[in-house]
Design a protein around this motif. Sequence first.
Motif, PDB file in Angstrom:
ATOM      1  N   ALA A 135      30.675  46.313  33.810  1.00 59.41           N
ATOM      2  CA  ALA A 135      29.442  46.973  34.245  1.00 59.41           C
ATOM      3  C   ALA A 135      28.915  46.331  35.528  1.00 59.41           C
ATOM      4  CB  ALA A 135      28.389  46.890  33.138  1.00 59.41           C
ATOM      5  N   ALA A 136      28.994  44.996  35.605  1.00 57.96           N
ATOM      6  CA  ALA A 136      28.542  44.293  36.811  1.00 57.96           C
ATOM      7  C   ALA A 136      29.410  44.654  38.005  1.00 57.96           C
ATOM      8  CB  ALA A 136      28.565  42.779  36.575  1.00 57.96           C
ATOM      9  N   GLN A 154      31.502  38.666  41.403  1.00 61.37           N
ATOM     10  CA  GLN A 154      32.798  39.313  41.628  1.00 61.37           C
ATOM     11  C   GLN A 154      33.343  38.874  42.987  1.00 61.37           C
ATOM     12  OE1 GLN A 154      34.785  41.511  43.187  1.00 61.37           O
ATOM     13  NE2 GLN A 154      36.154  41.903  41.462  1.00 61.37           N
ATOM     14  N   PRO A 155      34.467  38.133  43.038  1.00 67.47           N
ATOM     15  CA  PRO A 155      34.944  37.549  44.298  1.00 67.47           C
ATOM     16  C   PRO A 155      35.322  38.567  45.361  1.00 67.47           C
ATOM     17  CG  PRO A 155      36.590  37.296  42.566  1.00 67.47           C
ATOM     18  CD  PRO A 155      35.351  37.781  41.902  1.00 67.47           C
ATOM     19  N   ASP A 180      38.464  28.804  48.201  1.00 65.73           N
ATOM     20  CA  ASP A 180      39.571  28.943  47.242  1.00 65.73           C
ATOM     21  C   ASP A 180      39.271  29.918  46.110  1.00 65.73           C
ATOM     22  OD1 ASP A 180      41.043  27.122  48.684  1.00 65.73           O
ATOM     23  OD2 ASP A 180      40.459  25.403  47.452  1.00 65.73           O
ATOM     24  N   SER A 181      38.016  30.243  45.901  1.00 65.64           N
ATOM     25  CA  SER A 181      37.664  31.130  44.797  1.00 65.64           C
ATOM     26  C   SER A 181      37.861  32.605  45.148  1.00 65.64           C
ATOM     27  CB  SER A 181      36.201  30.907  44.389  1.00 65.64           C
ATOM     28  OG  SER A 181      35.309  31.357  45.405  1.00 65.64           O
ATOM     29  N   LEU A 182      38.162  32.902  46.410  1.00 66.03           N
ATOM     30  CA  LEU A 182      38.321  34.280  46.863  1.00 66.03           C
ATOM     31  C   LEU A 182      39.791  34.687  46.867  1.00 66.03           C
ATOM     32  CD1 LEU A 182      35.816  34.327  49.870  1.00 66.03           C
ATOM     33  CD2 LEU A 182      35.413  35.030  47.505  1.00 66.03           C
ATOM     34  N   PRO A 183      40.080  35.976  46.706  1.00 66.39           N
ATOM     35  CA  PRO A 183      41.465  36.450  46.772  1.00 66.39           C
ATOM     36  C   PRO A 183      42.109  36.101  48.110  1.00 66.39           C
ATOM     37  CG  PRO A 183      40.036  38.146  45.865  1.00 66.39           C
ATOM     38  CD  PRO A 183      39.130  37.061  46.371  1.00 66.39           C
ATOM     39  N   GLN A 184      43.392  35.769  48.086  1.00 67.47           N
ATOM     40  CA  GLN A 184      44.092  35.309  49.280  1.00 67.47           C
ATOM     41  C   GLN A 184      44.095  36.340  50.402  1.00 67.47           C
ATOM     42  OE1 GLN A 184      45.308  32.092  49.507  1.00 67.47           O
ATOM     43  NE2 GLN A 184      45.495  32.603  51.681  1.00 67.47           N
TER      44      GLN A 184
END
Length: 252
Positions: A66-67, A102-103, A137-141
């Motif tokens: 939902a978020a 959400q990254p 580092d927490s984000l998609p490459q």
Amino acid sequence: MTPTEKPADKDRSGSDEAFLREVDDAVRASDLSSLWTRYGRWLLAAVVAGLLAFGGWIIYHNQVQAAADLQSEEFVDAMDKLRAGQEKEARAKLAKLAQADQPGYRAMAQLVEANLLGEDGETKKAIALYGKVAGDDSLPQTFRDLALIRQVSAEFDSIPPQQVIDRLKPLATAGHPYFGSAGELTALAYMKMGKDNLAGPIFAQIAKQEDAPPTLRSRAQQMAGALGIDTVQLDASRNAASKAGASAAKGE
């Protein structure tokens, strides 16, 4: 033992077997009763805990979905406001999304904001934000790679060419999703160093990358031609070499 005693013996044997079975059943029932008395409460608690954990996971998953849906709507609305010229409202939404859990949307919001900063002439702030995304580092490459390319592009004229080459080396390889953009910047850096012999082949590779944007391929083909590499002739030579190799392998 007389023949008249045999039936009685058989009856007693059958009775003994029935008795033993009853005793065995009673013992088993007693064991189960004892087991339930000792551990039944804990077994029930474990089952309830498992059900609660499963239910909690379902609730959490639904909340996360939902978020994500809400953040998707917020991002689309922000883009719509940008296209409509409502930049102030759009940037307020982007600032909020830049802190999202959400990254993916967090990364996209920061990249759009960095791009807007660049358009406003605030190059240093844009470069800093691109660098922040690239190093997170927490984000998609894929978003981190895009941020690195945008960062290097924004500071291309202010850093040494070799630094451009070194930073983009992992991306400027044929087959990488961002090879076109990273390869172009790398080739331009080689040209700044006077190494046209290294820049030309990269432009030629980009021109032949079918999944690259048409404008990028066209630009790369022109640059390759300006550096003395005919991409059409290069393709013909490669095809001829490939056919010759295949013929040799067949023994023709």
